[in-house]
Design a protein around this motif. Sequence first.
Motif, PDB file in Angstrom:
ATOM      1  N   THR A 221      17.647  56.791 -18.010  1.00  0.00           N
ATOM      2  CA  THR A 221      18.993  56.580 -17.487  1.00  0.00           C
ATOM      3  C   THR A 221      19.101  57.096 -16.059  1.00  0.00           C
ATOM      4  OG1 THR A 221      19.943  56.754 -19.712  1.00  0.00           O
ATOM      5  CG2 THR A 221      21.443  57.049 -17.862  1.00  0.00           C
ATOM      6  N   VAL A 222      18.546  58.277 -15.817  1.00  0.00           N
ATOM      7  CA  VAL A 222      18.547  58.851 -14.469  1.00  0.00           C
ATOM      8  C   VAL A 222      17.821  57.908 -13.509  1.00  0.00           C
ATOM      9  CG1 VAL A 222      17.735  60.765 -13.036  1.00  0.00           C
ATOM     10  CG2 VAL A 222      18.689  61.223 -15.296  1.00  0.00           C
ATOM     11  N   ALA A 223      16.674  57.395 -13.946  1.00  0.00           N
ATOM     12  CA  ALA A 223      15.893  56.489 -13.101  1.00  0.00           C
ATOM     13  C   ALA A 223      16.679  55.238 -12.759  1.00  0.00           C
ATOM     14  CB  ALA A 223      14.589  56.126 -13.801  1.00  0.00           C
ATOM     15  N   LYS A 224      17.367  54.660 -13.742  1.00  0.00           N
ATOM     16  CA  LYS A 224      18.122  53.424 -13.517  1.00  0.00           C
ATOM     17  C   LYS A 224      19.265  53.656 -12.533  1.00  0.00           C
ATOM     18  CE  LYS A 224      20.100  49.515 -16.035  1.00  0.00           C
ATOM     19  NZ  LYS A 224      21.310  49.293 -15.218  1.00  0.00           N
ATOM     20  N   VAL A 225      20.032  54.732 -12.742  1.00  0.00           N
ATOM     21  CA  VAL A 225      21.181  55.012 -11.878  1.00  0.00           C
ATOM     22  C   VAL A 225      20.731  55.370 -10.466  1.00  0.00           C
ATOM     23  CG1 VAL A 225      23.191  56.511 -11.533  1.00  0.00           C
ATOM     24  CG2 VAL A 225      22.605  55.729 -13.829  1.00  0.00           C
ATOM     25  N   SER A 226      19.577  56.024 -10.352  1.00  0.00           N
ATOM     26  CA  SER A 226      19.109  56.464  -9.029  1.00  0.00           C
ATOM     27  C   SER A 226      18.664  55.304  -8.147  1.00  0.00           C
ATOM     28  CB  SER A 226      17.946  57.451  -9.181  1.00  0.00           C
ATOM     29  OG  SER A 226      16.725  56.789  -9.455  1.00  0.00           O
ATOM     30  N   ALA A 227      18.461  54.144  -8.743  1.00  0.00           N
ATOM     31  CA  ALA A 227      18.069  52.937  -7.991  1.00  0.00           C
ATOM     32  C   ALA A 227      16.807  53.159  -7.151  1.00  0.00           C
ATOM     33  CB  ALA A 227      19.215  52.476  -7.091  1.00  0.00           C
ATOM     34  N   GLY A 228      15.848  53.888  -7.728  1.00  0.00           N
ATOM     35  CA  GLY A 228      14.576  54.112  -7.039  1.00  0.00           C
ATOM     36  C   GLY A 228      14.464  55.453  -6.350  1.00  0.00           C
ATOM     37  N   ALA A 229      15.581  56.157  -6.195  1.00  0.00           N
ATOM     38  CA  ALA A 229      15.556  57.453  -5.497  1.00  0.00           C
ATOM     39  C   ALA A 229      14.773  58.500  -6.271  1.00  0.00           C
ATOM     40  CB  ALA A 229      16.978  57.953  -5.251  1.00  0.00           C
ATOM     41  N   ILE A 230      14.605  58.306  -7.569  1.00  0.00           N
ATOM     42  CA  ILE A 230      13.858  59.254  -8.380  1.00  0.00           C
ATOM     43  C   ILE A 230      12.402  59.358  -7.906  1.00  0.00           C
ATOM     44  CG2 ILE A 230      13.099  57.601 -10.140  1.00  0.00           C
ATOM     45  CD1 ILE A 230      13.754  59.761 -12.254  1.00  0.00           C
ATOM     46  N   ASP A 231      11.925  58.312  -7.235  1.00  0.00           N
ATOM     47  CA  ASP A 231      10.559  58.317  -6.701  1.00  0.00           C
ATOM     48  C   ASP A 231      10.494  58.853  -5.271  1.00  0.00           C
ATOM     49  OD1 ASP A 231       9.233  57.136  -8.966  1.00  0.00           O
ATOM     50  OD2 ASP A 231      10.167  55.230  -8.399  1.00  0.00           O
ATOM     51  N   LEU A 232      11.646  59.117  -4.667  1.00  0.00           N
ATOM     52  CA  LEU A 232      11.690  59.540  -3.272  1.00  0.00           C
ATOM     53  C   LEU A 232      12.041  61.010  -3.085  1.00  0.00           C
ATOM     54  CD1 LEU A 232      13.633  56.473  -1.795  1.00  0.00           C
ATOM     55  CD2 LEU A 232      11.164  56.842  -1.823  1.00  0.00           C
ATOM     56  N   VAL A 233      12.842  61.554  -3.983  1.00  0.00           N
ATOM     57  CA  VAL A 233      13.338  62.928  -3.848  1.00  0.00           C
ATOM     58  C   VAL A 233      12.622  63.836  -4.843  1.00  0.00           C
ATOM     59  CG1 VAL A 233      15.373  64.423  -3.894  1.00  0.00           C
ATOM     60  CG2 VAL A 233      15.597  62.041  -3.152  1.00  0.00           C
ATOM     61  N   LYS A 234      12.027  64.904  -4.356  1.00  0.00           N
ATOM     62  CA  LYS A 234      11.335  65.859  -5.224  1.00  0.00           C
ATOM     63  C   LYS A 234      12.353  66.614  -6.083  1.00  0.00           C
ATOM     64  CE  LYS A 234       7.216  66.758  -2.399  1.00  0.00           C
ATOM     65  NZ  LYS A 234       7.469  65.748  -1.350  1.00  0.00           N
ATOM     66  N   VAL A 235      12.035  66.752  -7.362  1.00  0.00           N
ATOM     67  CA  VAL A 235      12.887  67.507  -8.276  1.00  0.00           C
ATOM     68  C   VAL A 235      12.117  68.722  -8.775  1.00  0.00           C
ATOM     69  CG1 VAL A 235      14.187  67.487 -10.443  1.00  0.00           C
ATOM     70  CG2 VAL A 235      14.153  65.449  -8.975  1.00  0.00           C
ATOM     71  N   CYS A 236      12.704  69.868  -8.594  1.00  0.00           N
ATOM     72  CA  CYS A 236      12.102  71.145  -8.987  1.00  0.00           C
ATOM     73  C   CYS A 236      12.820  71.669 -10.224  1.00  0.00           C
ATOM     74  CB  CYS A 236      12.220  72.126  -7.819  1.00  0.00           C
ATOM     75  SG  CYS A 236      11.972  73.855  -8.265  1.00  0.00           S
ATOM     76  N   GLN A 237      12.062  72.119 -11.191  1.00  0.00           N
ATOM     77  CA  GLN A 237      12.653  72.681 -12.409  1.00  0.00           C
ATOM     78  C   GLN A 237      12.359  74.176 -12.473  1.00  0.00           C
ATOM     79  OE1 GLN A 237      11.141  71.701 -16.537  1.00  0.00           O
ATOM     80  NE2 GLN A 237      13.070  70.600 -16.633  1.00  0.00           N
ATOM     81  N   VAL A 238      13.407  74.974 -12.652  1.00  0.00           N
ATOM     82  CA  VAL A 238      13.253  76.429 -12.699  1.00  0.00           C
ATOM     83  C   VAL A 238      13.793  76.960 -14.021  1.00  0.00           C
ATOM     84  CG1 VAL A 238      13.397  76.649 -10.194  1.00  0.00           C
ATOM     85  CG2 VAL A 238      15.488  76.848 -11.563  1.00  0.00           C
ATOM     86  N   THR A 239      13.336  78.156 -14.380  1.00  0.00           N
ATOM     87  CA  THR A 239      13.789  78.775 -15.627  1.00  0.00           C
ATOM     88  C   THR A 239      15.142  79.444 -15.460  1.00  0.00           C
ATOM     89  OG1 THR A 239      11.497  79.167 -16.277  1.00  0.00           O
ATOM     90  CG2 THR A 239      13.186  80.441 -17.432  1.00  0.00           C
ATOM     91  N   ASN A 240      15.357  80.066 -14.308  1.00  0.00           N
ATOM     92  CA  ASN A 240      16.595  80.799 -14.063  1.00  0.00           C
ATOM     93  C   ASN A 240      17.093  80.474 -12.660  1.00  0.00           C
ATOM     94  OD1 ASN A 240      18.330  83.086 -13.151  1.00  0.00           O
ATOM     95  ND2 ASN A 240      17.920  83.849 -15.213  1.00  0.00           N
ATOM     96  N   LEU A 241      18.198  79.740 -12.579  1.00  0.00           N
ATOM     97  CA  LEU A 241      18.701  79.293 -11.283  1.00  0.00           C
ATOM     98  C   LEU A 241      19.170  80.463 -10.429  1.00  0.00           C
ATOM     99  CD1 LEU A 241      19.382  77.036  -9.331  1.00  0.00           C
ATOM    100  CD2 LEU A 241      21.577  76.753 -10.510  1.00  0.00           C
ATOM    101  N   SER A 242      19.821  81.429 -11.038  1.00  0.00           N
ATOM    102  CA  SER A 242      20.312  82.591 -10.284  1.00  0.00           C
ATOM    103  C   SER A 242      19.173  83.335  -9.604  1.00  0.00           C
ATOM    104  CB  SER A 242      21.073  83.532 -11.230  1.00  0.00           C
ATOM    105  OG  SER A 242      21.505  84.680 -10.545  1.00  0.00           O
ATOM    106  N   GLN A 243      18.089  83.565 -10.322  1.00  0.00           N
ATOM    107  CA  GLN A 243      16.929  84.245  -9.740  1.00  0.00           C
ATOM    108  C   GLN A 243      16.277  83.401  -8.652  1.00  0.00           C
ATOM    109  OE1 GLN A 243      14.246  85.400 -12.877  1.00  0.00           O
ATOM    110  NE2 GLN A 243      15.725  86.775 -13.864  1.00  0.00           N
ATOM    111  N   SER A 244      16.242  82.093  -8.858  1.00  0.00           N
ATOM    112  CA  SER A 244      15.651  81.207  -7.853  1.00  0.00           C
ATOM    113  C   SER A 244      16.473  81.208  -6.570  1.00  0.00           C
ATOM    114  CB  SER A 244      15.563  79.775  -8.403  1.00  0.00           C
ATOM    115  OG  SER A 244      14.675  79.728  -9.513  1.00  0.00           O
ATOM    116  N   LEU A 245      17.786  81.283  -6.689  1.00  0.00           N
ATOM    117  CA  LEU A 245      18.626  81.370  -5.499  1.00  0.00           C
ATOM    118  C   LEU A 245      18.361  82.677  -4.757  1.00  0.00           C
ATOM    119  CD1 LEU A 245      22.019  79.949  -6.840  1.00  0.00           C
ATOM    120  CD2 LEU A 245      20.373  78.814  -5.351  1.00  0.00           C
ATOM    121  N   ASN A 246      18.111  83.743  -5.499  1.00  0.00           N
ATOM    122  CA  ASN A 246      17.744  85.021  -4.873  1.00  0.00           C
ATOM    123  C   ASN A 246      16.476  84.867  -4.042  1.00  0.00           C
ATOM    124  OD1 ASN A 246      19.532  87.121  -5.129  1.00  0.00           O
ATOM    125  ND2 ASN A 246      18.742  87.832  -7.095  1.00  0.00           N
TER     126      ASN A 246
END
Length: 240
Positions: free
Chosen positions: A132-157
């Motif tokens: 669904t994300v791929a369809k809505v993104s209209a191809g942008a899913i292949d252009l923008v890097k997506v990073c997955q983190v365990t804890n967003l608060s710590q990553s912002l730090n």
Amino acid sequence: MAQYVYGKNVVLGLLEKKKNINQLFIQSNRNDKSVELLARKNGIKVDIVDRKVLDKLVDGNHQGYVASVDDYKLFSLDELLDSISSKKNPLLIALDGLEDPHNLGAILRSAACVNADGIIIEKNRSVGLNGTVAKVSAGAIDLVKVCQVTNLSQSLNELKKKGYWVIGSDCRDATDYRKVDYNMALVLVIGSEGKGMHRLVKQKCDILVKLPMESNFESLNASVACSVLLYQIYNCRNPI
């Protein structure tokens, strides 16, 4: 591990870019043979099936086309930062608990349009990359890097220690988004659809910005708000 993406334009885009498709399923009554011919030309296995088969594979408007592909690549925070280490004012988007795949797809599309450097999502309380994300993104899913983190608060730090400013979108006790100078290494934080930013994430923000509301609505849809803010950042950095 494979997953399914769907929609004629999504599948056709993958074929034209010669992205890896493991198997293609096409509804038996499709009159347009262009997708099938291109797939067979690229050596991809094509199965002509009944619509019921496609309905079981995906939950969405597949338009008669479903492709089995490898999982989309997710980057670590270090990998993402290494890829943009030479940029003067990188722009990252952090999504705090976003759950709707349509919102993520739309944000990916907006991010690609303004040449944002990456999107950060959490592993356990956020929507991931799917068909669904791929369809809505209209191809942008292949252009923008997506990073997955365990804890967003710590990553912002971690990002703040590396010189990034964290700007969060909030509808209360915030500065009008038009009054901020965005010429800096920046992380834009967008909260979840219902609750906004979590308390610990909000505390990490250096600046809170709000979009003025002339009616009784408290906020815009998350992807719409993100798009407005991204274009304000773009406008600030690229004045006419």
